[in-house]
Each structure stands twice: as structure tokens, then as C-alpha cells.
Write a protein that holds these residues in place. Structure first.
Motif, PDB file in Angstrom:
ATOM      1  N   PHE A  66      64.753  57.531  14.414  1.00 39.50           N
ATOM      2  CA  PHE A  66      63.617  57.943  15.230  1.00 39.50           C
ATOM      3  C   PHE A  66      64.013  59.187  16.031  1.00 39.50           C
ATOM      4  N   GLU A  78      62.561  62.360  18.593  1.00 41.21           N
ATOM      5  CA  GLU A  78      61.468  63.001  19.308  1.00 41.21           C
ATOM      6  C   GLU A  78      61.352  64.436  18.820  1.00 41.21           C
ATOM      7  N   ASP A 102      54.235  63.825  18.291  1.00 41.51           N
ATOM      8  CA  ASP A 102      55.320  63.689  19.257  1.00 41.51           C
ATOM      9  C   ASP A 102      56.650  63.153  18.745  1.00 41.51           C
ATOM     10  N   PHE A 103      56.678  62.544  17.581  1.00 40.01           N
ATOM     11  CA  PHE A 103      57.975  62.105  17.085  1.00 40.01           C
ATOM     12  C   PHE A 103      58.019  62.169  15.563  1.00 40.01           C
ATOM     13  N   LYS A 113      74.386  54.708  16.206  1.00 35.99           N
ATOM     14  CA  LYS A 113      74.190  53.674  17.239  1.00 35.99           C
ATOM     15  C   LYS A 113      74.999  53.989  18.484  1.00 35.99           C
ATOM     16  N   ARG A 140      73.443  56.230  20.655  1.00 34.48           N
ATOM     17  CA  ARG A 140      72.177  55.738  21.210  1.00 34.48           C
ATOM     18  C   ARG A 140      70.929  56.192  20.451  1.00 34.48           C
ATOM     19  N   ALA A 200      67.843  55.376  17.852  1.00 36.22           N
ATOM     20  CA  ALA A 200      67.145  54.234  17.268  1.00 36.22           C
ATOM     21  C   ALA A 200      67.245  54.433  15.768  1.00 36.22           C
ATOM     22  N   ASP A 231      65.278  49.196  20.387  1.00 33.34           N
ATOM     23  CA  ASP A 231      65.980  49.401  19.114  1.00 33.34           C
ATOM     24  C   ASP A 231      65.554  48.430  18.035  1.00 33.34           C
ATOM     25  N   PHE A 250      62.304  49.156  16.251  1.00 37.27           N
ATOM     26  CA  PHE A 250      62.073  50.441  15.619  1.00 37.27           C
ATOM     27  C   PHE A 250      61.744  50.231  14.149  1.00 37.27           C
ATOM     28  N   LEU A 291      54.585  52.361  13.722  1.00 38.13           N
ATOM     29  CA  LEU A 291      54.818  52.968  15.035  1.00 38.13           C
ATOM     30  C   LEU A 291      53.504  53.485  15.620  1.00 38.13           C
ATOM     31  N   MET A 292      52.665  54.042  14.732  1.00 40.71           N
ATOM     32  CA  MET A 292      51.382  54.555  15.214  1.00 40.71           C
ATOM     33  C   MET A 292      50.500  53.402  15.692  1.00 40.71           C
ATOM     34  N   LYS A 335      51.659  52.393  19.104  1.00 41.49           N
ATOM     35  CA  LYS A 335      51.228  53.393  20.064  1.00 41.49           C
ATOM     36  C   LYS A 335      49.758  53.155  20.455  1.00 41.49           C
ATOM     37  N   VAL A 383      49.775  58.016  25.173  1.00 42.52           N
ATOM     38  CA  VAL A 383      51.059  57.308  25.096  1.00 42.52           C
ATOM     39  C   VAL A 383      52.026  58.102  24.236  1.00 42.52           C
ATOM     40  N   LYS A 384      53.241  58.252  24.719  1.00 43.86           N
ATOM     41  CA  LYS A 384      54.244  58.968  23.953  1.00 43.86           C
ATOM     42  C   LYS A 384      55.471  58.083  23.777  1.00 43.86           C
ATOM     43  N   LEU A 385      55.847  57.823  22.529  1.00 40.66           N
ATOM     44  CA  LEU A 385      57.059  57.049  22.280  1.00 40.66           C
ATOM     45  C   LEU A 385      58.244  57.993  22.329  1.00 40.66           C
ATOM     46  N   VAL A 386      59.242  57.640  23.136  1.00 38.15           N
ATOM     47  CA  VAL A 386      60.413  58.516  23.237  1.00 38.15           C
ATOM     48  C   VAL A 386      61.671  57.762  22.798  1.00 38.15           C
ATOM     49  N   GLU A 387      62.745  58.508  22.596  1.00 39.16           N
ATOM     50  CA  GLU A 387      63.977  57.914  22.084  1.00 39.16           C
ATOM     51  C   GLU A 387      64.586  56.925  23.083  1.00 39.16           C
ATOM     52  N   PRO A 388      65.330  55.929  22.561  1.00 36.47           N
ATOM     53  CA  PRO A 388      65.953  54.949  23.443  1.00 36.47           C
ATOM     54  C   PRO A 388      66.809  55.651  24.501  1.00 36.47           C
ATOM     55  N   ARG A 389      66.727  55.155  25.708  1.00 34.27           N
ATOM     56  CA  ARG A 389      67.528  55.643  26.839  1.00 34.27           C
ATOM     57  C   ARG A 389      67.315  57.118  27.166  1.00 34.27           C
ATOM     58  N   SER A 390      66.175  57.662  26.771  1.00 31.28           N
ATOM     59  CA  SER A 390      65.948  59.060  27.124  1.00 31.28           C
ATOM     60  C   SER A 390      65.213  59.181  28.450  1.00 31.28           C
TER      61      SER A 390
END
Lengths: 157, 433
Positions: free
Chosen positions: A25, A27, A57-58, A76, A79, A81, B377, B380, B387-388, B391, B408-415
Motif C-alpha cells: 500500500f 500513498e 490518493d493511494f 514490514k 512499517r 502495509a 496492517d 490491508f 479498499l475503496m 473508504k 476520507v483519505k487512507l494513509v500508510e500505517p504509522r504515517s
């Protein structure tokens, strides 16, 4: 002497034909692709095919690599996904109509293709397919003598 | 467990009498020792003689955050500087900070109310309590510190940050309690997972979380991730700091230490007192503090009060979860939106991490409203369509709760930035223009 049951052999052959594809995944941001390729390169992981599917957006980066497990670990740790999906790789001559023939077989078997991507190396062409029913796909393609490649074969081309 | 049964379980009638006596004493003190109060009361035509019972409180003028700024730094002190033994200040995001002065007796009160809180969470003198609120001008660290010392527990004064060390000492020293902001607790929960130390090697059982509004969903998340019971620790710098209120084992509202801090609910627009149970703006009067007593201080927090006796045996009034601060409220396309509403929706969706960021902007005279969320995670999906769909689902849930449809915006883990203090969850770019 012990004899393996025929269905067990078929099962092994089937598993052998599945290719582990990495999906990441990402962005839509500058430099994301650079970072992923950099990480894999530094870890000594070779890529043989990839495709990107994206919206506003992604995106999802799909990769076929020499060592999916090692690649998964590297990503991983950093970090991302990331998930692993089973796909099949078909091999066919790089001729007009060759892909159409394979598609006919798949469609006639009532199989839906979620996505696919292809690449060619001169005389032969390869297609990576993610069908909705992967077991059935392997079965009908094998029955119709379509050549399927395992991961090891893909990297010895 | 109850720290001070006499005060916490007093009959409503006796409590009101006590509050009346203490209010009268406080009004006399400020009237004679603090000029701004005297002037305000004179303008309203009120003298200390008009205050006989707690009901007379409605005759008094309000104080607000801007008064504290106007009389910066020491204009609202009601004792000479020689009596002040401690100064604390709020971060003050705009301009000057808000300063609070404490007498020695005020510090004793702070320890007493803090002890009530930590005792009600089930902590006691045998427990190591890790205080990971920031130490310094912010009241969180030193407030929780005094509370743990008062109950006789062992304080581990970590302050915030240095997360690896937090985890190491939590493990090695066997911390039973953790006191910090809920957003830092989430951060520590992730770090605990990353440490790969098995959960059973930790003794952690109890969380005392506060200093920012948090939701039921966030509680669930924290309890599951950390394997603890998570309690609300309520406080405001202006009133004293953490210790103004606390939850008990039933987690059914926040008990207020009302023999020290008298709460009222008023209409946030008109300032009129509202009947018991109504939702409105919370107003506090400190009725025992000496250094800087505040009368009818408008907190800007929206909540309601419940005067029924709690199952835990305490008679002290309970405040419901804070809906938000009047000041946190965003007006987007004319609709009132509280970040806490967004949080409650996000915490209910299992595929999402409990982190989010709201970005509001004005583009071509139209408000834009973006909600950034992180997909866990494990959820995903390799398939764009799934994913859509997710959202779309999030957007739909948010719309049904908020009344407007966010992007709505899906962003990367821990971003999304993890906070080690108070979380920054809103970026309103309209204010910058």
C-alpha cells in the motif's frame, strides 16, 4: 513401499504452480516508489515484474520478487502495509492471438480475473493472473496444456 | 477503595452545607485580597454578605480564560507572593501562558484530591506508578506525582518521551500503574508490542489517563492493547491540575472532588444555570484554594452532571464524558463538528487504527474537510475494490454521525504523527489565511 495418493500429488503440483506476489500500500506521495525499490535492492532482492494500480490518493504496488519472504520482512520492518497474494504465471509464445486463446479457456471455465499484467522477453511472453478461483484456474489451464511457471522457473529465464 | 470516605460519601445535604460555608469563606478572601474580583462584584452589586448558601453562587460574576490572560502573570493571586510556594503554567498556544500560583496548603489539597483519584483506580502503597505525563510547567507530571506520593505508592517520575526507556523500566521495575495522556498511552502500547517482550512479564494493570478529551472507543482500544483497565483522570490547570475528578471501578462517569471544586452547568451562550442532568458548559469554583481561587470559571468543556449515588458508594457528583470543548468545535460548512465525534466513529471501525487527522481548508470559498485514517496492517487488502469499499463505508459512517460528508483519505500505517503529549488531531488551514 508407500505410494502417494494421486490427489496428494496433484495438490503438490498445484501448490508448486502458485506464485507469491507482494502487494504494498503506497500513498501518492513523492519518493515512495524510490524508497521501496531502494530497500529491496539493498536487501539483494531481485524484481522480475511489477505493476501499480492507483486512484487519487493511494496506490497498490504489486511485485514478483526472487525471495518474497525476505522482501516481506524488509518491508514490514520499515512499517509498510504489505500482504502476500497467490497468483499464477502463464507462459505463451509471443504471437498474435496467443493470449486470446488462454483467455478463452479461462472465460469458458467461468473464471473472473481480478487483475492481470504481462511482460515479454522476445519469443515468449508471460502473464501474471489473479483470478477469483485460483485452484480452478490452475486445473483448467493444466488440462488445456497451457504452460504455467513456478517461481524458480521465472527467475531462471 | 475510597481514600476519604467522610468527604467522598457525605450526604448530599451535608455536602451542600459544607460547600456553602467554604464558598462564603472564599468569596470573603477574594473580595478583600484581589482587586479584580472586588471590582467585578461591585459592578454586579454583590457583597460577601449576599453569599450565605451554595445556591447564592449564581449571583457571582463569571471568570474566563481571558481574565487569566488579562491579569497575567500574578493579578489574580489572593495572597502575597511570600505565601506562594509553586508556580505552574499551561502551554498557552496563543500568546502568553496561563499562570497558577499555589500556597503550601493548595499543594496539600492537590495531593489529597489526587490521592482520591489514584485510590479509586485501585492503586495503593504497594504499587509502582509510572508517571509519564510531562514534568515541568504542565500540571500533569507534578500533579500525578503528588497523588502517588500521598497514597504512599512508589513514583517512577519518567515524564514523557524516551519511549524505549519507558518500556524497559516499566518491565524491570514492575510498574502497576501508568499515568499519561491517552494519546501517549497508545504510543506506548505500540512500543510495547514492538519490544517483543511477552505481556505476562509486565505487571501493568491500571492506566490513569487525562489532560485531553478521549472517547469510550479510545478506552476500549487502550484496554485491549495494553491489557489494563483505563480510567479517566480529569483536571484543569486553572482549577488545580489533574485531580479535579476521577472514575471509579464502575467507569460510569467522572466523580468530581466537589468539596474543593464546585461544579455548575450553564448555557454556553447565555450563561444561565441549567437544571441537573442537562448538557452545557461546565463551570468550576474553587472553594478551598488560597493562592489563586477562581470563582465560576468557565471551562469551555461541554458535559452534564449526575447527582445520584454511585454503585461504588460515593455520593460525589459524576460528570459524563466530555463531549468536547466549546473551543474545539469546528464549524464546517455551517455544521458543528467535534473531533471527539470523529474519534468515536473511527474507534468503532475494526479495520482502522485509532489515529486520525482532520484537515479543514477553504478552497474557492467552500470548506473542504478531509479525514485521514490508517488501515490496520492485518486488514490491508491487495484488491483496490475492497479498499475503496472500506473508504466509502468510513465516509458513510462519518456522515451519519456528523451530518456532513468528509473526504476520507487512507494513509500508510504509522504515517499520522504519534503524540507524546497532547495529540494534534486538527489542522484548520482556514485560520492561517
Amino acid at each position: 513401499m508407500l505410494r502417494a495418493k494421486p490427489e496428494a500429488i496433484r495438490n503438490l503440483q498445484y501448490l508448486y504452480m502458485l506464485i507469491k506476489q507482494l502487494s504494498i500500500f503506497l500513498e501518492n506521495k513523492k519518493g515512495r516508489f524510490t524508497e521501496v525499490t531502494g530497500l529491496l535492492g539493498a536487501a539483494g532482492i531481485n524484481m522480475t515484474a511489477f505493476t501499480v494500480s492507483e486512484n487519487s490518493d493511494f496506490g497498490i504496488l504489486r511485485l514478483i520478487v526472487s525471495d518474497p519472504e525476505a522482501a516481506w520482512n524488509v518491508l514490514k520492518e520499515n512499517r509498510y502495509a504489505v500482504s502476500i497474494t497467490d497468483v499464477v504465471c502463464i507462459q505463451m509464445p509471443d504471437n498474435p492471438g496467443a493470449l486470446a486463446k488462454v483467455m478463452d479457456i479461462i472465460t469458458n471455465a467461468g473464471i473472473f480475473i481480478e487483475y492481470m499484467y504481462a511482460f515479454s522477453s522476445g519469443k515468449i511472453a508471460m502473464g501474471i493472473i489473479r483470478p477469483d478461483n485460483i485452484e480452478k484456474t490452475v486445473e483448467v489451464l493444466s488440462q488445456n496444456k497451457v504452460e504455467l511457471l513456478a517461481t524458480s522457473e521465472l527467475f531462471s529465464l | 477503595m475510597i481514600w476519604n470516605e467522610t468527604m467522598e460519601c457525605m450526604s448530599r445535604e451535608d455536602m451542600r452545607k459544607l460547600q456553602g460555608i467554604r464558598l462564603k469563606r472564599t468569596v470573603e478572601r477574594v473580595y478583600h485580597n484581589c482587586e479584580p474580583y472586588r471590582k467585578r462584584m461591585q459592578e454586579k452589586g454583590v457583597t460577601p454578605n449576599d453569599i450565605q448558601t451554595i445556591d447564592d453562587i449564581a449571583k457571582l460574576p463569571f471568570t474566563s480564560k481571558s481574565d487569566l490572560r488579562d491579569y497575567y502573570p500574578f493579578g489574580l493571586l489572593s495572597v502575597p507572593m511570600s505565601e506562594i510556594v509553586r508556580l505552574q503554567a499551561s502551554s498557552g498556544t496563543t500568546g502568553k501562558p496561563i499562570v497558577v500560583g499555589y500556597t503550601r496548603n493548595d499543594l496539600n489539597i492537590w495531593g489529597e484530591v489526587g490521592a482520591r483519584c489514584f485510590t479509586s483506580y485501585g492503586l495503593g502503597k504497594n504499587d509502582v506508578v509510572q508517571v509519564s505525563y510531562g514534568y515541568g510547567l504542565f500540571t500533569g507530571g507534578l500533579g500525578a506525582h503528588a497523588a502517588v506520593e500521598t497514597i504512599g505508592g512508589a513514583v517512577l517520575p519518567m515524564s514523557s518521551g524516551n519511549t524505549e526507556k519507558q518500556i524497559m523500566l516499566m518491565h524491570d521495575f514492575g510498574s502497576v500503574g501508568l499515568a499519561c495522556t491517552p494519546s501517549y498511552a497508545l504510543y506506548l502500547a505500540d512500543a510495547l508490542l514492538d519490544s517483543k517482550i511477552p505481556r505476562e512479564e509486565f505487571k501493568l494493570k491500571i492506566g490513569a489517563f487525562g489532560a485531553e478529551p478521549w472517547t469510550e472507543g479510545m478506552r476500549k482500544e487502550l484496554q485491549e492493547k495494553l491489557g489494563i483497565k483505563a480510567y479517566d483522570l480529569y483536571g484543569l490547570t486553572e482549577i488545580i491540575g489533574p485531580g479535579v475528578g476521577h472514575e471509579c471501578e464502575y467507569q460510569d462517569g467522572t466523580h468530581l472532588c466537589e468539596d474543593h471544586f464546585y461544579p455548575e452547568i450553564v448555557d454556553p451562550v447565555t450563561g444561565e444555570p441549567l437544571p441537573p442532568g442537562a448538557t452545557g458548559e461546565l463551570v468550576f469554583s474553587t472553594i478551598t484554594k488560597e493562592g489563586m481561587p477562581l470563582l465560576r470559571f468557565r471551562t469551555r468543556d461541554l458535559t452534564s452532571l449526575n447527582y445520584e449515588t454511585c454503585r461504588c458508594g460515593r455520593t460525589s457528583v459524576r460528570m459524563s464524558r466530555i463531549l468536547g470543548r466549546c473551543d474545539d468545535m469546528l464549524i464546517i460548512r455551517g455544521v458543528n463538528v467535534f473531533p471527539s465525534q470523529v474519534e468515536s466513529v473511527i474507534c468503532e471501525i475494526p479495520q482502522l487504527e485509532p489515529h486520525y487527522l482532520l484537515i479543514v481548508d477553504r478552497i474557492n470559498n467552500l470548506d473542504s474537510f478531509e479525514v485521514q485514517v490508517e488501515v490496520k496492517d492485518a486488514f490491508f487488502s491487495d484488491e483496490m475494490s475492497k479498499l475503496m469499499e472500506l473508504k466509502k463505508y468510513i465516509s458513510h459512517r462519518l456522515q451519519s454521525v456528523l451530518g456532513i460528508s468528509p473526504d476520507v483519505k487512507l494513509v500508510e500505517p504509522r504515517s499520522i504523527e504519534r503524540s507524546q503529549g497532547k495529540a494534534k488531531r486538527v489542522i484548520d488551514k482556514r485560520m492561517l489565511k
